[in-house]
Design an enzyme around this catalytic site. Structure first.
Site, mmCIF file in Angstrom:
data_model
loop_
_atom_site.group_PDB
_atom_site.id
_atom_site.type_symbol
_atom_site.label_atom_id
_atom_site.label_comp_id
_atom_site.label_asym_id
_atom_site.label_seq_id
_atom_site.Cartn_x
_atom_site.Cartn_y
_atom_site.Cartn_z
ATOM 1 N N ILE A 192 -4.745 -6.703 8.796
ATOM 2 C CA ILE A 192 -3.901 -5.669 8.200
ATOM 3 C C ILE A 192 -4.691 -5.121 7.025
ATOM 4 C CG2 ILE A 192 -1.723 -5.148 7.050
ATOM 5 C CD1 ILE A 192 -0.485 -7.558 8.469
ATOM 6 N N TYR A 199 3.057 -12.902 3.757
ATOM 7 C CA TYR A 199 1.964 -12.236 3.047
ATOM 8 C C TYR A 199 1.498 -13.184 1.943
ATOM 9 C CZ TYR A 199 -0.638 -8.471 0.671
ATOM 10 O OH TYR A 199 -1.614 -7.693 0.092
ATOM 11 N N LYS A 234 -0.418 -12.788 6.763
ATOM 12 C CA LYS A 234 -1.447 -11.867 6.261
ATOM 13 C C LYS A 234 -2.190 -12.653 5.202
ATOM 14 C CE LYS A 234 -2.458 -7.501 3.958
ATOM 15 N NZ LYS A 234 -1.934 -6.271 3.318
ATOM 16 N N THR A 242 0.825 -1.211 0.000
ATOM 17 C CA THR A 242 0.000 0.000 0.000
ATOM 18 C C THR A 242 0.858 1.259 0.000
ATOM 19 O OG1 THR A 242 -1.796 -1.146 1.128
ATOM 20 C CG2 THR A 242 -1.796 1.237 1.302
#
Length: 293
Positions: A201, A130, A158, A46
């Site tokens: 998250i 992730y 995540k 992000t």
């Protein structure tokens, strides 16, 4: 220590010259932490890290680490290589690195396991995997995730598989001890929390941070009635914020609210359109605290 709560993967704001707006970044980090977030992520996807220079990445990390140190907040950092992980060695604020499943190459589950065995084995900080297969091209079964959870130095995932599938149900039916499952699909985070995820998250949590904190706490405390109703509304907000590539609409909403100096992004991203921004703002305003009964 199992990671729990809400973590906000911070955007990287830019000023009118296109430079990183470090003052705005610091203020944003303080704002989401004051709103109840457990911690933040620096240099996650992000934050557009691939579009930043080396000095810019260091400046972003220095800024966010200072805020986390002052507030006693948890800091996760996007780091995908041994060199990036080693750079975290002298940063005591960092509680874990967020490391992407190797993208594009599709190494298979055995290759992913070998990759993280080496990566976590040499890392100075714990590793959160992730897992986002619709971006990486690499699926992982619940069995593979359990094997990854057993690796020394791996403390969580995540989890962003694009929905709730059979492997999700299998993983959450008996999650590995000491292994944090953190929802990473903003639209689907409420059902994952309902299944027992430890936290989340979420880029959408830049907007209506208090409400996302409330959602995590409601599911964790067993208040299903409250969590279900709030989850539906936050899913609508998340869908609006992801109507164009992330973080373009998030930045547009923050700029419209005066939180960051511009809505600028760097290529290959393009700025969000006015219609999608207005739709997201509508959902965001409806979730202001005064509107939550």
């Amino acid at each position: 220590m199992t990671l729990t709560g809400l973590y906000v993967p911070l955007i990287t704001p830019f000023d009118t010259t296109g430079a990183v707006a470090l003052d705005a970044l610091e203020a944003l980090a303080r704002q989401v932490l004051a709103a109840g977030a457990t911690g933040v992520v620096a240099l996650g996807t992000t934050g557009e890290p691939a579009a930043l220079t080396g000095p810019e990445r260091r400046a972003v990390l220095d800024t966010v680490a200072r805020v986390c140190r002052e507030r006693g907040a948890a800091l996760l950092v996007g780091a995908n290589t041994p060199a990036e992980l080693d750079a975290l060695r002298d940063r005591p604020e960092v509680v874990a690195a967020l490391s992407l499943v190797p993208p594009f190459t599709r190494p298979g589950e055995a290759g992913v396991l070998a990759h993280f065995r080496r990566l976590a084995g040499g890392s100075p900080v714990p590793v959160v995997i992730y897992h986002v297969p619709y971006r990486t091209g690499q699926s992982l079964s619940a069995v593979a995730l359990r094997r990854l959870a057993a690796l020394p130095g791996v403390v969580g995932v995540k989890y962003a598989v694009g929905g709730i599938d059979e492997d999700t149900v299998a993983l959450m039916a008996d999650p590995p001890a000491g292994f944090a499952v953190l929802g990473g699909d903003d639209v689907f985070v409420s059902p994952l929390l309902a299944l027992g995820a430890h936290g989340a998250i979420l880029a959408s949590a830049h907007v209506a941070t208090e409400r996302f904190v409330e959602l995590v706490e409601a599911w964790r405390s067993g208040d299903a009635v409250r969590a279900r109703a709030l989850g539906h509304r936050l899913a609508e907000l998340a869908a609006a914020l992801f109507a164009e590539p992330n973080p373009t609409i998030v930045k547009a909403v923050l700029h419209a609210r005066g939180v960051i100096p511009t809505a600028g992004v760097r290529l290959p991203l393009l700025p969000a359109g006015g219609e999608t921004t207005r739709a997201a703002l509508h959902h965001a305003e409806a979730l202001r605290p005064a509107h939550v009964g």
